[in-house]
Motif scaffolding. Structure first.
Motif, PDB file in Angstrom:
ATOM      1  N   PHE A  78       0.861  -1.188   0.000  1.00  0.00           N
ATOM      2  CA  PHE A  78       0.000   0.000   0.000  1.00  0.00           C
ATOM      3  C   PHE A  78       0.895   1.236   0.000  1.00  0.00           C
ATOM      4  CE2 PHE A  78       0.017  -1.196   4.570  1.00  0.00           C
ATOM      5  CZ  PHE A  78       0.414  -0.007   5.185  1.00  0.00           C
ATOM      6  N   PHE A  79       0.447   2.226  -0.789  1.00  0.00           N
ATOM      7  CA  PHE A  79       1.259   3.384  -1.093  1.00  0.00           C
ATOM      8  C   PHE A  79       0.772   4.611  -0.332  1.00  0.00           C
ATOM      9  CE2 PHE A  79       1.461   0.542  -4.755  1.00  0.00           C
ATOM     10  CZ  PHE A  79       2.829   0.400  -4.896  1.00  0.00           C
ATOM     11  N   THR A  80       1.709   5.444   0.055  1.00  0.00           N
ATOM     12  CA  THR A  80       1.429   6.640   0.844  1.00  0.00           C
ATOM     13  C   THR A  80       0.719   7.709   0.022  1.00  0.00           C
ATOM     14  OG1 THR A  80       3.354   6.257   2.270  1.00  0.00           O
ATOM     15  CG2 THR A  80       2.543   8.527   2.125  1.00  0.00           C
ATOM     16  N   ASP A  81      -0.311   8.305   0.616  1.00  0.00           N
ATOM     17  CA  ASP A  81      -0.924   9.529   0.074  1.00  0.00           C
ATOM     18  C   ASP A  81      -1.369   9.376  -1.378  1.00  0.00           C
ATOM     19  OD1 ASP A  81      -1.647  12.335   0.356  1.00  0.00           O
ATOM     20  OD2 ASP A  81       0.072  12.796  -0.907  1.00  0.00           O
ATOM     21  N   GLU A  82      -2.060   8.280  -1.691  1.00  0.00           N
ATOM     22  CA  GLU A  82      -2.573   8.127  -3.056  1.00  0.00           C
ATOM     23  C   GLU A  82      -3.596   9.202  -3.384  1.00  0.00           C
ATOM     24  OE1 GLU A  82      -5.256   6.694  -6.298  1.00  0.00           O
ATOM     25  OE2 GLU A  82      -5.729   7.295  -4.243  1.00  0.00           O
ATOM     26  N   GLU A  83      -4.417   9.571  -2.401  1.00  0.00           N
ATOM     27  CA  GLU A  83      -5.494  10.518  -2.681  1.00  0.00           C
ATOM     28  C   GLU A  83      -4.979  11.926  -2.960  1.00  0.00           C
ATOM     29  OE1 GLU A  83      -8.293   9.719  -3.392  1.00  0.00           O
ATOM     30  OE2 GLU A  83      -8.944   7.934  -2.327  1.00  0.00           O
ATOM     31  N   GLY A  84      -3.859  12.298  -2.371  1.00  0.00           N
ATOM     32  CA  GLY A  84      -3.374  13.660  -2.543  1.00  0.00           C
ATOM     33  C   GLY A  84      -4.226  14.694  -1.833  1.00  0.00           C
ATOM     34  N   SER A  85      -5.135  14.247  -0.983  1.00  0.00           N
ATOM     35  CA  SER A  85      -6.066  15.168  -0.333  1.00  0.00           C
ATOM     36  C   SER A  85      -5.387  16.027   0.727  1.00  0.00           C
ATOM     37  CB  SER A  85      -7.204  14.380   0.323  1.00  0.00           C
ATOM     38  OG  SER A  85      -7.999  13.754  -0.645  1.00  0.00           O
ATOM     39  N   ARG A  86      -4.338  15.487   1.326  1.00  0.00           N
ATOM     40  CA  ARG A  86      -3.601  16.263   2.326  1.00  0.00           C
ATOM     41  C   ARG A  86      -2.280  16.785   1.764  1.00  0.00           C
ATOM     42  NH1 ARG A  86      -1.114  14.387   8.181  1.00  0.00           N
ATOM     43  NH2 ARG A  86      -0.957  16.490   9.064  1.00  0.00           N
ATOM     44  N   PHE A  87      -1.583  15.943   1.008  1.00  0.00           N
ATOM     45  CA  PHE A  87      -0.300  16.316   0.429  1.00  0.00           C
ATOM     46  C   PHE A  87      -0.347  16.128  -1.088  1.00  0.00           C
ATOM     47  CE2 PHE A  87       0.634  14.711   4.713  1.00  0.00           C
ATOM     48  CZ  PHE A  87       1.347  15.771   5.261  1.00  0.00           C
ATOM     49  N   PRO A  88      -0.537  17.210  -1.858  1.00  0.00           N
ATOM     50  CA  PRO A  88      -0.553  17.054  -3.323  1.00  0.00           C
ATOM     51  C   PRO A  88       0.858  16.789  -3.842  1.00  0.00           C
ATOM     52  CG  PRO A  88      -0.729  19.367  -2.713  1.00  0.00           C
ATOM     53  CD  PRO A  88      -0.814  18.587  -1.430  1.00  0.00           C
ATOM     54  N   PRO A  89       0.969  16.032  -4.966  1.00  0.00           N
ATOM     55  CA  PRO A  89      -0.098  15.553  -5.834  1.00  0.00           C
ATOM     56  C   PRO A  89      -0.629  14.203  -5.385  1.00  0.00           C
ATOM     57  CG  PRO A  89       1.984  14.969  -6.798  1.00  0.00           C
ATOM     58  CD  PRO A  89       2.295  15.735  -5.534  1.00  0.00           C
ATOM     59  N   ASP A  90      -1.714  13.745  -6.029  1.00  0.00           N
ATOM     60  CA  ASP A  90      -2.194  12.405  -5.762  1.00  0.00           C
ATOM     61  C   ASP A  90      -1.189  11.388  -6.302  1.00  0.00           C
ATOM     62  OD1 ASP A  90      -2.763  13.156  -8.356  1.00  0.00           O
ATOM     63  OD2 ASP A  90      -4.734  12.210  -8.428  1.00  0.00           O
ATOM     64  N   MET A  91      -1.273  10.167  -5.806  1.00  0.00           N
ATOM     65  CA  MET A  91      -0.329   9.084  -6.121  1.00  0.00           C
ATOM     66  C   MET A  91       1.109   9.461  -5.755  1.00  0.00           C
ATOM     67  SD  MET A  91      -3.014   9.044  -8.402  1.00  0.00           S
ATOM     68  CE  MET A  91      -2.449   9.714  -9.954  1.00  0.00           C
ATOM     69  N   LEU A  92       1.276  10.281  -4.728  1.00  0.00           N
ATOM     70  CA  LEU A  92       2.616  10.757  -4.373  1.00  0.00           C
ATOM     71  C   LEU A  92       3.535   9.598  -3.981  1.00  0.00           C
ATOM     72  CD1 LEU A  92       3.515  13.911  -2.342  1.00  0.00           C
ATOM     73  CD2 LEU A  92       4.608  11.745  -1.786  1.00  0.00           C
ATOM     74  N   GLY A  93       3.043   8.687  -3.144  1.00  0.00           N
ATOM     75  CA  GLY A  93       3.890   7.592  -2.676  1.00  0.00           C
ATOM     76  C   GLY A  93       4.351   6.687  -3.796  1.00  0.00           C
ATOM     77  N   SER A  94       3.435   6.316  -4.687  1.00  0.00           N
ATOM     78  CA  SER A  94       3.826   5.432  -5.799  1.00  0.00           C
ATOM     79  C   SER A  94       4.682   6.174  -6.808  1.00  0.00           C
ATOM     80  CB  SER A  94       2.589   4.818  -6.464  1.00  0.00           C
ATOM     81  OG  SER A  94       1.646   5.801  -6.842  1.00  0.00           O
ATOM     82  N   LEU A  95       4.515   7.500  -6.917  1.00  0.00           N
ATOM     83  CA  LEU A  95       5.365   8.288  -7.810  1.00  0.00           C
ATOM     84  C   LEU A  95       6.815   8.257  -7.323  1.00  0.00           C
ATOM     85  CD1 LEU A  95       5.446  10.187 -10.288  1.00  0.00           C
ATOM     86  CD2 LEU A  95       4.976  12.094  -8.726  1.00  0.00           C
ATOM     87  N   VAL A  96       7.011   8.387  -6.022  1.00  0.00           N
ATOM     88  CA  VAL A  96       8.355   8.274  -5.458  1.00  0.00           C
ATOM     89  C   VAL A  96       8.867   6.843  -5.587  1.00  0.00           C
ATOM     90  CG1 VAL A  96       9.715   8.465  -3.329  1.00  0.00           C
ATOM     91  CG2 VAL A  96       8.001  10.204  -3.869  1.00  0.00           C
ATOM     92  N   TYR A  97       7.980   5.862  -5.412  1.00  0.00           N
ATOM     93  CA  TYR A  97       8.337   4.446  -5.478  1.00  0.00           C
ATOM     94  C   TYR A  97       8.994   4.087  -6.808  1.00  0.00           C
ATOM     95  CZ  TYR A  97       7.616  -0.642  -4.907  1.00  0.00           C
ATOM     96  OH  TYR A  97       7.794  -1.999  -4.796  1.00  0.00           O
ATOM     97  N   VAL A  98       8.501   4.690  -7.900  1.00  0.00           N
ATOM     98  CA  VAL A  98       9.031   4.360  -9.229  1.00  0.00           C
ATOM     99  C   VAL A  98      10.075   5.363  -9.712  1.00  0.00           C
ATOM    100  CG1 VAL A  98       6.899   3.185  -9.862  1.00  0.00           C
ATOM    101  CG2 VAL A  98       7.208   5.596 -10.502  1.00  0.00           C
ATOM    102  N   GLY A  99      10.405   6.360  -8.893  1.00  0.00           N
ATOM    103  CA  GLY A  99      11.426   7.322  -9.268  1.00  0.00           C
ATOM    104  C   GLY A  99      10.937   8.523 -10.037  1.00  0.00           C
ATOM    105  N   GLY A 100       9.623   8.720 -10.118  1.00  0.00           N
ATOM    106  CA  GLY A 100       9.078   9.872 -10.825  1.00  0.00           C
ATOM    107  C   GLY A 100       9.159  11.159 -10.036  1.00  0.00           C
ATOM    108  N   MET A 101       9.373  11.068  -8.728  1.00  0.00           N
ATOM    109  CA  MET A 101       9.622  12.213  -7.850  1.00  0.00           C
ATOM    110  C   MET A 101      10.736  11.792  -6.899  1.00  0.00           C
ATOM    111  SD  MET A 101       7.120  13.966  -4.946  1.00  0.00           S
ATOM    112  CE  MET A 101       6.028  14.841  -6.071  1.00  0.00           C
TER     113      MET A 101
END
Length: 415
Positions: A127-150
């Motif tokens: 399970f990935f952190t902050d998928e909704e982006g409701s508190r910390f934008p953008p959405d899918m933030l955790g999976s974006l970091v997971y794959v190296g996109g951020m």
């Protein structure tokens, strides 16, 4: 397909238990914004179930959690087949969005383990952190970091809507781990999710074989004018951010209708200051969410919005600025994995539909690094991000069984 099936009562029991954390009174919904105390409690519960299954659990630097299971004869050196989703919710969330994909993944592992099977490859549930982006934008933030996109550093420095710093909140709840970001790519990734839309229910279809995800453009627009008395300021002399915000909201809706196809547009938030009944506002802030499955069309919508804002600023004598909150291009999933979902659904006797996703999902980030697809189950009345979100247990069982057999097939692959 053999007769192996998931235990729907056990899966529904876990969905119900997780939904009690952050439960919204007098509804079946729940509120667990990312990295809040409620999110920590939900994480703790899911980790308990992961440990009960004898999995090897890792937590990375952005708080993503991965549990890897291997049978007695599984080759642990091979890249795992991965499934999962998220357990954070919006403030007025339901109990299925995200949670279904994580808990169905655990149910698949438990079903395979109980049957005494040892797939060739390990199976990972995350399970990935902050998928909704409701508190910390953008959405899918955790999976974006997971794959190296951020970068991890950028993710940790993200400021939430409440002023909190993501990295500090990870430390506070004890979920900043040591596993590296980006992570090693899995052999494949398949995410089970509720549709969050009305199509499957309206057509009487049980399974969605998701072929793509719409591109997403989130923009925050700030309008500055002049605060003044509501009774004494003539209409033609006003510099009214409230009016300008309303014009933008109407424009993006008309734009989506005019463009047609899969173009959608939403103004989900408007804030006025000083927000008083008898005062022309001094400034306004609003968000615009544009989505399309076609990147060129999405760019066209963005350009038309920018031109409209420039013209509006001049005609209303206000200042309009904007900043991007999130921007993701449309994603096309791996055709072979999509075919596997469709063929599995058919073999299990379920009706299915090849379709795009209108919502963003962690799977679109994983598609950057490995073959990926999604499985949709119907949503009652198309409701999601709503406490009354609901999917029939029979549909949940159907989706989870498709996931079971898709993962089994992928886990037995060579290569």
């Amino acid at each position: 397909m053999d007769e192996l099936r998931i235990n729907i009562d056990r899966l529904m029991g876990r969905i119900d238990e997780l939904a009690q954390i952050g439960a919204i009174e007098n509804t079946d919904g729940c509120a667990r914004l990312a990295l809040t105390d409620e999110d920590k409690a939900g994480r703790d519960l899911v980790l308990t179930w992961m440990r009960d299954l004898g999995t090897e659990i890792t937590i990375d630097g952005i708080g993503n959690v991965t549990a890897v299971w291997a049978g007695p004869d599984t080759d642990a050196s091979l890249d795992p087949v991965m499934t999962g989703s998220h357990i954070d919710t919006v403030r007025t969330g339901g109990r299925y969005d995200g949670n279904l994909g994580v808990l169905a993944g655990l149910e698949v592992v438990e079903t395979i383990a109980e049957a005494g099977l040892s797939p060739r490859r390990p199976i990972a549930v995350g399970f990935f952190t902050d998928e909704e982006g409701s508190r910390f934008p953008p959405d899918m933030l955790g999976s974006l970091v997971y794959v190296g996109g951020m970068s991890l550093e950028e993710g940790l420095d993200t400021v939430g809507i409440d002023g909190a710093i993501l990295g500090e909140e990870l430390d506070r709840i004890g979920y900043r781990g040591g596993a590296p970001c980006p992570a090693a790519a899995p052999h494949a990734f398949v995410e089970l999710h509720i549709e969050q839309g009305p199509v499957l229910e309206a057509e009487g279809t049980t399974i969605g074989a998701v072929e793509s995800v719409q591109g997403i453009s989130w923009t925050e627009i700030t309008i500055k004018g002049q605060s003044n008395h509501a009774g004494t300021t003539p209409m033609d002399l006003r510099r009214d951010p409230g009016y300008a915000a309303a014009r933008i909201a109407a424009f993006v809706r008309e734009l989506a209708l005019e463009m047609g196809g899969r173009q959608v547009a939403t103004v989900g938030q408007i804030k006025l200051h000083p927000n008083l009944v008898n005062v022309v506002a001094a400034n306004a802030t609003l968000t615009v969410d544009l989505r399309n499955t076609d990147e060129m069309m999405l760019q066209q919508a963005e350009k038309q919005l920018a031109v409209f804002c420039d013209e509006l600023a001049e005609s209303e004598n206000v200042t309009i600025t904007s900043r991007s909150l999130a921007r993701f291009e449309p994603v096309v999933f791996d055709p072979e994995v999509v075919d596997r979902v469709a063929c599995t659904a058919e073999a299990l006797g379920h009706s299915f539909k090849r379709m795009p996703s209108g919502a963003g999902h962690d799977a679109q980030m994983l598609a950057r690094v490995c073959p990926t697809a999604m499985i949709f189950t119907p949503s009652w009345m198309g409701l999601s991000h709503n406490p009354f979100e609901y999917t029939e247990p029979t549909d949940i069982a159907a989706g989870a069984n498709v996931l079971l057999h898709v993962l089994r097939g992928l886990a037995d692959e060579d290569g």
